[in-house]
Design a protein around this motif. Structure first.
Motif, PDB file in Angstrom:
ATOM      1  N   ARG A 214       0.836  -1.204   0.000  1.00  0.00           N
ATOM      2  CA  ARG A 214       0.000   0.000   0.000  1.00  0.00           C
ATOM      3  C   ARG A 214       0.872   1.255   0.000  1.00  0.00           C
ATOM      4  O   ARG A 214       0.599   2.223  -0.723  1.00  0.00           O
ATOM      5  N   SER A 215       1.942   1.244   0.808  1.00  0.00           N
ATOM      6  CA  SER A 215       2.819   2.421   0.894  1.00  0.00           C
ATOM      7  C   SER A 215       3.501   2.701  -0.442  1.00  0.00           C
ATOM      8  O   SER A 215       3.763   3.851  -0.786  1.00  0.00           O
ATOM      9  N   HIS A 216       3.819   1.637  -1.223  1.00  0.00           N
ATOM     10  CA  HIS A 216       4.446   1.820  -2.530  1.00  0.00           C
ATOM     11  C   HIS A 216       3.479   2.412  -3.552  1.00  0.00           C
ATOM     12  O   HIS A 216       3.895   3.160  -4.452  1.00  0.00           O
ATOM     13  N   LEU A 217       2.187   2.096  -3.430  1.00  0.00           N
ATOM     14  CA  LEU A 217       1.222   2.441  -4.479  1.00  0.00           C
ATOM     15  C   LEU A 217       0.360   3.649  -4.152  1.00  0.00           C
ATOM     16  O   LEU A 217      -0.119   4.338  -5.053  1.00  0.00           O
ATOM     17  N   GLU A 218       0.145   3.895  -2.852  1.00  0.00           N
ATOM     18  CA  GLU A 218      -0.661   5.058  -2.471  1.00  0.00           C
ATOM     19  C   GLU A 218       0.062   6.349  -2.875  1.00  0.00           C
ATOM     20  O   GLU A 218       1.273   6.433  -2.846  1.00  0.00           O
ATOM     21  N   GLY A 219      -0.707   7.336  -3.241  1.00  0.00           N
ATOM     22  CA  GLY A 219      -0.120   8.599  -3.681  1.00  0.00           C
ATOM     23  C   GLY A 219       0.258   8.580  -5.147  1.00  0.00           C
ATOM     24  O   GLY A 219       0.787   9.569  -5.666  1.00  0.00           O
ATOM     25  N   ARG A 220       0.027   7.470  -5.841  1.00  0.00           N
ATOM     26  CA  ARG A 220       0.335   7.367  -7.270  1.00  0.00           C
ATOM     27  C   ARG A 220      -0.939   7.412  -8.121  1.00  0.00           C
ATOM     28  O   ARG A 220      -0.906   7.118  -9.315  1.00  0.00           O
ATOM     29  N   GLY A 221      -2.067   7.747  -7.482  1.00  0.00           N
ATOM     30  CA  GLY A 221      -3.320   7.865  -8.227  1.00  0.00           C
ATOM     31  C   GLY A 221      -4.089   6.574  -8.344  1.00  0.00           C
ATOM     32  O   GLY A 221      -4.984   6.467  -9.191  1.00  0.00           O
ATOM     33  N   TYR A 222      -3.776   5.570  -7.505  1.00  0.00           N
ATOM     34  CA  TYR A 222      -4.496   4.300  -7.547  1.00  0.00           C
ATOM     35  C   TYR A 222      -5.421   4.171  -6.347  1.00  0.00           C
ATOM     36  O   TYR A 222      -5.080   4.581  -5.233  1.00  0.00           O
ATOM     37  N   GLY A 223      -6.575   3.552  -6.575  1.00  0.00           N
ATOM     38  CA  GLY A 223      -7.414   3.147  -5.466  1.00  0.00           C
ATOM     39  C   GLY A 223      -6.932   1.799  -4.967  1.00  0.00           C
ATOM     40  O   GLY A 223      -6.570   0.938  -5.768  1.00  0.00           O
ATOM     41  N   ILE A 224      -6.893   1.616  -3.663  1.00  0.00           N
ATOM     42  CA  ILE A 224      -6.344   0.393  -3.079  1.00  0.00           C
ATOM     43  C   ILE A 224      -7.419  -0.354  -2.301  1.00  0.00           C
ATOM     44  O   ILE A 224      -8.114   0.228  -1.470  1.00  0.00           O
ATOM     45  N   ALA A 225      -7.548  -1.654  -2.582  1.00  0.00           N
ATOM     46  CA  ALA A 225      -8.400  -2.556  -1.797  1.00  0.00           C
ATOM     47  C   ALA A 225      -7.536  -3.745  -1.391  1.00  0.00           C
ATOM     48  O   ALA A 225      -6.559  -4.066  -2.071  1.00  0.00           O
ATOM     49  N   THR A 226      -7.887  -4.399  -0.293  1.00  0.00           N
ATOM     50  CA  THR A 226      -7.066  -5.501   0.198  1.00  0.00           C
ATOM     51  C   THR A 226      -7.905  -6.738   0.503  1.00  0.00           C
ATOM     52  O   THR A 226      -9.103  -6.642   0.757  1.00  0.00           O
ATOM     53  N   ALA A 227      -7.238  -7.892   0.464  1.00  0.00           N
ATOM     54  CA  ALA A 227      -7.826  -9.166   0.880  1.00  0.00           C
ATOM     55  C   ALA A 227      -6.721  -9.974   1.530  1.00  0.00           C
ATOM     56  O   ALA A 227      -5.567  -9.913   1.100  1.00  0.00           O
ATOM     57  N   THR A 228      -7.060 -10.731   2.574  1.00  0.00           N
ATOM     58  CA  THR A 228      -6.053 -11.477   3.327  1.00  0.00           C
ATOM     59  C   THR A 228      -6.109 -12.979   3.060  1.00  0.00           C
ATOM     60  O   THR A 228      -5.443 -13.746   3.756  1.00  0.00           O
TER      61      THR A 228
END
Length: 456
Positions: free
Chosen positions: A18-32
């Motif tokens: 998330r830290s690598h991709l946030e701030g690059r204009g992407y929406g982030i969702a997660t699954a474990t």
């Protein structure tokens, strides 16, 4: 805005991605888990999935197969992520239908480039391409055939062939050099051009995860390109022309030697500069990883949980396949194995301080890294690759002993020394805080029990 679904059973690694991709204009969702990822596809409707290979309930390759079998998600880009970088693991991912593959510890720049390429944020052919005619052995789905390259870049190769493969077919390539050298790659067919008027067609193949040796060889090929013969000059009478051509040939040969030497110097300078840039990027990536991991480490005061987090860090960010975490038994004054991965924790022999390599590292408080190639012939399997003191100032609480890494490194570098040193300090601080907290809680409970007895 493109949405990326991150799938990993390790919460710490999800935080890093998330830290690598946030701030690059992407929406982030997660699954474990794999089941949760499949269940969230309809709700999230991602544009790309970043999928861990090994998970408890359902492995990532099975998740990828199920995604590919669903008509609506068949074209959804999938990047597989795992701590293993062995050819068998890569083939496993490619056979499942993934578009690309990346290994832990994840390099931020590599991750961003792969995500941008698959989401169409960059053009497919941005890397410099050079014409290069060389024999290529191709293996795909039980088929083997010989072809020839038309051009090559750092990202892929175009080969001429009448044996066209389907787009997205996983392939193994072996480049055959005239002097007998061989260079192996894994890749995926990205475009196919049919032949016309009896001429052979061709295929554009994207390289999947070339190692450092392969990348260096590609850079060399691209920088040199094909060597071509020089045409002779014309002018004057035949006698004058012959004399002039002799002098001109000698001058040009001298100039060519001088220019070739200068080109070699410039190539060496460029490689050195590129290596510095890569090192800076690796340092930035390590600092980012360390920030995430240290935040997680210092967020808990349960000693058992701290040790579990250290294990997650060593597996996912260091890329260790087999390791042990030793702590000092104060009563016995010896180091005992408290946890690890791929080692017999119960059968691990205690280590007296000062004895053997482990005891010496504990005593001198300095990181040990094996010098030279990591896979030396005849090397004892129990000889450690790295021994990291878990130290706060002059006090050493234990050791991190790494025996095997996933197949990603040929040797350990200075940057690894820096990473291990910083990791050792943060792990030691977290262990010290958790141990102190537990001792304080025990004393508090004892005092409370004593006071309860007095007040009865």
């Amino acid at each position: 805005m493109s949405t990326i679904l991150l799938v990993d059973d390790v919460e710490l690694f999800l935080e890093l991605e998330r830290s690598h991709l946030e701030g690059r204009g992407y929406g982030i969702a997660t699954a474990t888990s794999g089941e949760q990822a499949l269940a969230r596809l309809e709700d999230v409707r991602p544009d790309l999935v970043l999928l861990d290979l090994y998970m408890p309930d359902m492995n990532g390759d099975e998740v990828c197969r199920r995604i590919r079998s669903h008509p609506e998600w068949r074209q959804l880009p999938v990047v597989m992520v795992t701590a293993a970088g062995k050819p068998a693991e890569i083939r496993k991912c490619l056979d499942a239908g993934c578009d690309d593959y990346i290994t832990k510890p994840v390099n931020r720049q590599d991750l961003l480039e792969k995500v941008q390429r698959l989401l169409g944020k960059v053009r497919r052919r941005t890397a410099e391409r050079r014409p290069f005619a060389i024999q290529v052995e191709v293996s795909a789905g039980g088929r083997d055939f010989t072809s020839y390259a038309r051009d090559v870049s750092r990202n892929g190769i175009y080969i001429r062939s009448s044996s066209a493969l389907a787009v997205n077919t996983a392939v193994e390539l072996q480049l055959q050099f005239p002097e007998g050298r061989e260079l192996k790659f894994m890749g995926r067919v990205k475009r196919v051009e049919p032949g016309e008027d009896g001429a052979d067609g061709g295929m554009g193949i994207y390289f999947i995860l070339p190692d450092d040796t392969a990348r260096a060889e590609l850079d060399r090929l691209i920088s040199q390109g094909e060597k071509r013969d020089e045409a002779p000059r014309e002018g004057g009478s035949l006698e004058q022309q012959l004399a002039f051509m002799g002098r001109e040939k000698a001058r040009l040969e001298k100039d060519n030697r001088r220019l070739a030497a200068r080109v070699d110097e410039l190539e060496a300078e460029n490689r050195e500069f590129a290596e510095h840039i890569v090192q800076i990027e690796e340092i930035n990536s390590n600092l980012s990883n360390l920030y995430i991991t240290s935040s997680r480490l210092h967020s808990v005061l349960d000693r058992r949980k701290v040790l579990e987090i250290i294990k997650e860090i060593v597996i996912n960010f260091v890329g260790a396949e087999r390791f042990a975490i030793l702590t000092l038994d104060r009563e016995q004054q010896q180091l005992v194995c408290e946890t690890g991965e791929g080692v017999d924790v119960e059968g691990f022999e205690p280590v007296p301080p000062g004895e053997g390599r482990l005891g010496q590292v504990f005593q001198n408080k300095k990181v040990y890294l094996r010098t030279g190639p990591l896979s030396s012939p005849g090397e004892e399997s129990e000889a450690p690759l790295a021994v990291v003191p878990l130290a706060i100032g002059d006090q050493v609480l234990g050791l991190l002993v790494i025996y095997d890494l996933f197949a990603q490194k040929d040797r350990l570098e200075e940057i690894d020394h820096q990473l291990f040193s910083m990791l050792g300090e943060h792990a030691a601080t977290a262990l010290f805080s958790a141990t102190l907290h537990e001792e304080t809680e025990r004393k508090r409970d004892t005092y409370k029990g004593f006071m309860d007895l007095l007040l009865k």
